[in-house]
Design an enzyme around this catalytic site. Structure first.
Site, mmCIF file in Angstrom:
data_model
loop_
_atom_site.group_PDB
_atom_site.id
_atom_site.type_symbol
_atom_site.label_atom_id
_atom_site.label_comp_id
_atom_site.label_asym_id
_atom_site.label_seq_id
_atom_site.Cartn_x
_atom_site.Cartn_y
_atom_site.Cartn_z
ATOM 1 N N ASP A 96 0.817 -1.209 0.000
ATOM 2 C CA ASP A 96 0.000 0.000 0.000
ATOM 3 C C ASP A 96 0.853 1.262 0.000
ATOM 4 O OD1 ASP A 96 0.922 -0.606 2.568
ATOM 5 O OD2 ASP A 96 -0.896 0.120 3.568
ATOM 6 N N ARG A 97 1.964 1.245 0.738
ATOM 7 C CA ARG A 97 2.834 2.421 0.777
ATOM 8 C C ARG A 97 3.452 2.704 -0.586
ATOM 9 N NH1 ARG A 97 7.234 1.556 5.173
ATOM 10 N NH2 ARG A 97 7.670 3.766 4.739
#
Length: 247
Positions: A96-97
């Site tokens: 996600d990052r």
């Protein structure tokens, strides 16, 4: 080209359907059955799946029965990207990052950007010059802080999560519940403000992008020009998929 981005997060499953880079539909909290129904209805040509909690193989196998084109399993350590990944340990980096970084670099080309993803955790990540993900910081999210105070003490109550986005939270709590709320909420906001000030001192033309479930709450309490992009991870996954399909 119609694509589907599937993000398996800590607390929910989210999907986004894109038509020529435009997000035309998204939903959060989806079960596998709901995702299957959405894919069958939307009929994407290609799909990408990423997860921070479980292997993506089972989801990818299911998608391959529904999608005629490419189904990409996004792996931060090995998947080719449209930006450079400067993280020292890419095998430990959350999908996600990195997807959010790709999304921010696409939305704000050539800019130094800090992404504040406020959800289960509060993640502040730097994309330098619009082309290199540098890393950042990970801290407990607001709900996690409330839960920790209750779990790891003998008598502190579990306080409900965030109030409405524009509701004030007094600095000085007058009872135990309001003191907890002040400490958690005002402390988290002060933490993010401090990090952004440190980054702005290093990067004078810094852009800030807010994402995550608590983005609206933080936006109401942070000053300056800020882009609020709740679906930033889905956008980044879409751009990673486009990078693969077009090369």
């Amino acid at each position: 080209m119609r694509t589907l981005s599937l993000d398996i997060g800590n607390t929910a499953v989210k999907y986004g359907c894109f038509e020529a880079d435009v997000l035309v539909e998204s939903a959060t909290g989806q079960t596998p059955e709901q995702v299957r129904a959405a894919v069958a209805r939307l009929r994407p040509e290609h799909a990408v799946v990423a997860s921070v909690v479980e292997p993506t193989a089972q989801w990818a196998t299911e998608l391959r029965t529904l999608v005629a084109g490419q189904v990409l399993e996004f792996m931060p350590a090995t998947t080719a990207l449209p930006i450079r990944n400067g993280y020292a340990t890419p095998h430990t980096l959350g999908a996600d990052r990195l997807a959010a970084a790709v999304g921010a670099a696409w939305l704000l080309p050539g800019r130094d950007v800090v992404i504040v993803d406020a959800g289960t955790a509060i993640k502040c990540d730097l994309v330098e010059g619009g082309h290199t993900f540098r890393g950042g910081s990970i801290a407990p999210g607001v709900a996690m802080r409330f839960q920790a105070l209750h779990t790891f003490t003998g008598r502190l109550p579990l306080v409900a999560n965030l109030p409405e986005a524009t509701a004030p939270v007094p600095l000085t709590g007058v009872d135990t519940e309001s003191a907890i709320r002040s400490g958690v909420v005002n402390g988290a906001v002060a933490e993010v403000r401090g990090l952004l000030a440190e980054y702005a001192a290093q990067f004078p033309q810094l852009a800030v992008v807010l994402a995550g479930g608590d983005a609206a709450f933080f936006r109401a309490r942070l000053k300056g020009p800020i882009f609020v992009v709740p679906e930033l991870v889905l956008i980044g996954l879409h751009r990673i998929l486009v990078h693969h399909v077009s090369t």
